[in-house]
Design a protein around this motif. Structure first.
Motif, PDB file in Angstrom:
ATOM      1  N   GLY A 113       0.814  -1.211   0.000  1.00 27.39           N
ATOM      2  CA  GLY A 113       0.000   0.000   0.000  1.00 27.39           C
ATOM      3  C   GLY A 113       0.846   1.258   0.000  1.00 27.39           C
ATOM      4  N   SER A 114       2.172   1.123   0.027  1.00 29.79           N
ATOM      5  CA  SER A 114       3.083   2.271   0.041  1.00 29.79           C
ATOM      6  C   SER A 114       3.300   2.794  -1.373  1.00 29.79           C
ATOM      7  CB  SER A 114       4.448   1.865   0.606  1.00 29.79           C
ATOM      8  OG  SER A 114       4.327   1.401   1.916  1.00 29.79           O
ATOM      9  N   ARG A 115       3.353   4.103  -1.507  1.00 34.74           N
ATOM     10  CA  ARG A 115       3.699   4.715  -2.787  1.00 34.74           C
ATOM     11  C   ARG A 115       5.182   5.023  -2.780  1.00 34.74           C
ATOM     12  NH1 ARG A 115       0.945   9.761  -4.069  1.00 34.74           N
ATOM     13  NH2 ARG A 115       2.009   9.447  -6.018  1.00 34.74           N
ATOM     14  N   VAL A 116       5.895   4.486  -3.755  1.00 34.02           N
ATOM     15  CA  VAL A 116       7.325   4.750  -3.891  1.00 34.02           C
ATOM     16  C   VAL A 116       7.628   4.974  -5.363  1.00 34.02           C
ATOM     17  CG1 VAL A 116       7.942   3.306  -1.898  1.00 34.02           C
ATOM     18  CG2 VAL A 116       7.999   2.320  -4.191  1.00 34.02           C
ATOM     19  N   LYS A 117       8.781   5.546  -5.602  1.00 32.01           N
ATOM     20  CA  LYS A 117       9.310   5.647  -6.958  1.00 32.01           C
ATOM     21  C   LYS A 117      10.755   5.172  -6.873  1.00 32.01           C
ATOM     22  CE  LYS A 117      10.168   8.411 -10.939  1.00 32.01           C
ATOM     23  NZ  LYS A 117      10.354   9.709 -11.531  1.00 32.01           N
ATOM     24  N   MET A 118      11.011   4.025  -7.446  1.00 26.61           N
ATOM     25  CA  MET A 118      12.353   3.458  -7.364  1.00 26.61           C
ATOM     26  C   MET A 118      13.266   4.076  -8.407  1.00 26.61           C
ATOM     27  SD  MET A 118      11.717  -0.500  -6.344  1.00 26.61           S
ATOM     28  CE  MET A 118      13.482  -0.758  -6.255  1.00 26.61           C
ATOM     29  N   LYS A 119      14.433   4.490  -7.963  1.00 31.09           N
ATOM     30  CA  LYS A 119      15.462   5.033  -8.849  1.00 31.09           C
ATOM     31  C   LYS A 119      16.160   3.885  -9.566  1.00 31.09           C
ATOM     32  CE  LYS A 119      15.467   9.393  -7.300  1.00 31.09           C
ATOM     33  NZ  LYS A 119      15.105  10.489  -8.142  1.00 31.09           N
ATOM     34  N   LYS A 120      16.758   4.190 -10.722  1.00 28.10           N
ATOM     35  CA  LYS A 120      17.567   3.177 -11.409  1.00 28.10           C
ATOM     36  C   LYS A 120      18.700   2.773 -10.476  1.00 28.10           C
ATOM     37  CE  LYS A 120      16.587   4.802 -16.010  1.00 28.10           C
ATOM     38  NZ  LYS A 120      17.058   5.609 -17.131  1.00 28.10           N
ATOM     39  N   GLY A 121      18.839   1.465 -10.250  1.00 26.48           N
ATOM     40  CA  GLY A 121      19.858   0.970  -9.338  1.00 26.48           C
ATOM     41  C   GLY A 121      19.434   1.001  -7.883  1.00 26.48           C
ATOM     42  N   GLY A 122      18.186   1.351  -7.599  1.00 25.88           N
ATOM     43  CA  GLY A 122      17.683   1.407  -6.229  1.00 25.88           C
ATOM     44  C   GLY A 122      17.126   0.069  -5.767  1.00 25.88           C
ATOM     45  N   VAL A 123      16.992  -0.056  -4.440  1.00 24.77           N
ATOM     46  CA  VAL A 123      16.569  -1.312  -3.818  1.00 24.77           C
ATOM     47  C   VAL A 123      15.417  -1.064  -2.853  1.00 24.77           C
ATOM     48  CG1 VAL A 123      17.288  -3.076  -2.144  1.00 24.77           C
ATOM     49  CG2 VAL A 123      18.825  -2.428  -3.977  1.00 24.77           C
ATOM     50  N   ALA A 124      14.492  -2.006  -2.823  1.00 28.24           N
ATOM     51  CA  ALA A 124      13.430  -2.028  -1.815  1.00 28.24           C
ATOM     52  C   ALA A 124      13.390  -3.426  -1.221  1.00 28.24           C
ATOM     53  CB  ALA A 124      12.085  -1.685  -2.439  1.00 28.24           C
ATOM     54  N   HIS A 129       4.128  -7.999   3.970  1.00 27.32           N
ATOM     55  CA  HIS A 129       3.311  -6.896   3.466  1.00 27.32           C
ATOM     56  C   HIS A 129       3.750  -5.533   3.993  1.00 27.32           C
ATOM     57  CE1 HIS A 129       0.425  -9.432   1.342  1.00 27.32           C
ATOM     58  NE2 HIS A 129       0.624 -10.287   2.327  1.00 27.32           N
ATOM     59  N   ILE A 130       4.998  -5.433   4.447  1.00 24.34           N
ATOM     60  CA  ILE A 130       5.550  -4.176   4.954  1.00 24.34           C
ATOM     61  C   ILE A 130       6.777  -3.800   4.140  1.00 24.34           C
ATOM     62  CG2 ILE A 130       6.638  -3.045   6.951  1.00 24.34           C
ATOM     63  CD1 ILE A 130       5.003  -5.006   8.712  1.00 24.34           C
ATOM     64  N   LEU A 131       6.873  -2.528   3.780  1.00 24.08           N
ATOM     65  CA  LEU A 131       8.071  -2.007   3.134  1.00 24.08           C
ATOM     66  C   LEU A 131       9.082  -1.716   4.238  1.00 24.08           C
ATOM     67  CD1 LEU A 131       9.612  -0.873   0.663  1.00 24.08           C
ATOM     68  CD2 LEU A 131       8.482   1.317   1.118  1.00 24.08           C
ATOM     69  N   HIS A 132      10.144  -2.499   4.287  1.00 23.86           N
ATOM     70  CA  HIS A 132      11.151  -2.345   5.345  1.00 23.86           C
ATOM     71  C   HIS A 132      12.314  -1.460   4.929  1.00 23.86           C
ATOM     72  CE1 HIS A 132       9.724  -5.143   8.445  1.00 23.86           C
ATOM     73  NE2 HIS A 132       9.168  -5.769   7.441  1.00 23.86           N
ATOM     74  N   VAL A 133      12.633  -1.463   3.649  1.00 22.04           N
ATOM     75  CA  VAL A 133      13.813  -0.748   3.173  1.00 22.04           C
ATOM     76  C   VAL A 133      13.517  -0.130   1.820  1.00 22.04           C
ATOM     77  CG1 VAL A 133      16.219  -1.016   2.418  1.00 22.04           C
ATOM     78  CG2 VAL A 133      15.382  -2.349   4.344  1.00 22.04           C
ATOM     79  N   LEU A 134      13.970   1.108   1.627  1.00 22.80           N
ATOM     80  CA  LEU A 134      13.973   1.747   0.318  1.00 22.80           C
ATOM     81  C   LEU A 134      15.276   2.538   0.248  1.00 22.80           C
ATOM     82  CD1 LEU A 134      12.468   2.307  -2.343  1.00 22.80           C
ATOM     83  CD2 LEU A 134      11.477   4.325  -1.230  1.00 22.80           C
ATOM     84  N   LEU A 135      16.185   2.094  -0.615  1.00 20.92           N
ATOM     85  CA  LEU A 135      17.501   2.710  -0.709  1.00 20.92           C
ATOM     86  C   LEU A 135      17.757   3.221  -2.120  1.00 20.92           C
ATOM     87  CD1 LEU A 135      19.476  -0.026   1.253  1.00 20.92           C
ATOM     88  CD2 LEU A 135      18.966   2.289   2.056  1.00 20.92           C
ATOM     89  N   ARG A 136      18.245   4.446  -2.185  1.00 17.72           N
ATOM     90  CA  ARG A 136      18.619   5.040  -3.465  1.00 17.72           C
ATOM     91  C   ARG A 136      20.027   4.569  -3.835  1.00 17.72           C
ATOM     92  NH1 ARG A 136      17.962  10.878  -1.096  1.00 17.72           N
ATOM     93  NH2 ARG A 136      19.182   9.702   0.398  1.00 17.72           N
ATOM     94  N   PRO A 137      20.407   4.705  -5.102  1.00 21.11           N
ATOM     95  CA  PRO A 137      21.761   4.297  -5.500  1.00 21.11           C
ATOM     96  C   PRO A 137      22.858   4.980  -4.681  1.00 21.11           C
ATOM     97  CG  PRO A 137      20.428   4.661  -7.438  1.00 21.11           C
ATOM     98  CD  PRO A 137      19.608   5.095  -6.261  1.00 21.11           C
TER      99      PRO A 137
END
Length: 146
Positions: A113-124, A129-137
């Motif tokens: 249910g989370s809204r994210v925009k992943m960058k090229k080379g990024g990690v989630a 059912h929980i977003l634990h990590v969102l890392l940019r390059p």
């Protein structure tokens, strides 16, 4: 079961090439190596890495998984369009999926249910059912020691 999502690294614009044959740029190769080294430093242990068969995603998976020692397998469900990461990863243990936008942001929304925009080379990272990590390059580069 943790599902790691890695968006492919920076890719060439592919002028005159079919989309599936676009390759990573040098920057994209660096991003992919940084992602693998960062996850390795964070103690991630994968059973398998499933990747889109498109050249840029396959190469991202290969470079990232060198540091992680995980086998890489192609999965057509990651080639483009909506997919359910829980279905793709089912029964595979801790897994990394490598693919494309906007598919990965949609997959995160579907599961969490989370809204994210992943960058090229990024990690989630998704778990239960929980977003634990969102890392940019740039975050991955810092963790990797680059």
């Amino acid at each position: 079961m943790v599902i790691w999502l890695l968006r492919h690294g920076d890719a060439e614009d592919g002028e005159g090439k079919p989309d599936a044959e676009r390759e990573l740029t040098e920057k994209g190769e660096r991003q992919s190596r940084d992602a693998g080294r960062a996850l390795e430093r964070l103690g991630v242990e994968l059973e398998v890495c499933l990747t889109s068969p498109k050249v840029r995603a396959r190469r991202t998976a290969e470079l990232a998984c060198e540091a992680l020692g995980a086998p890489v397998e192609e999965d057509e469900r990651l080639a483009g369009g909506d997919f359910d990461p829980l279905e793709v990863a089912a029964g595979r243990g801790e897994v990394m999926l490598v693919g494309h936008e906007p598919d990965f942001s949609s997959a995160v929304a579907l599961v969490t249910g989370s809204r994210v925009k992943m960058k090229k080379g990024g990690v989630a990272a998704l778990d239960d059912h929980i977003l634990h990590v969102l890392l940019r390059p740039k975050d991955l580069k810092a963790i990797a020691g680059g």
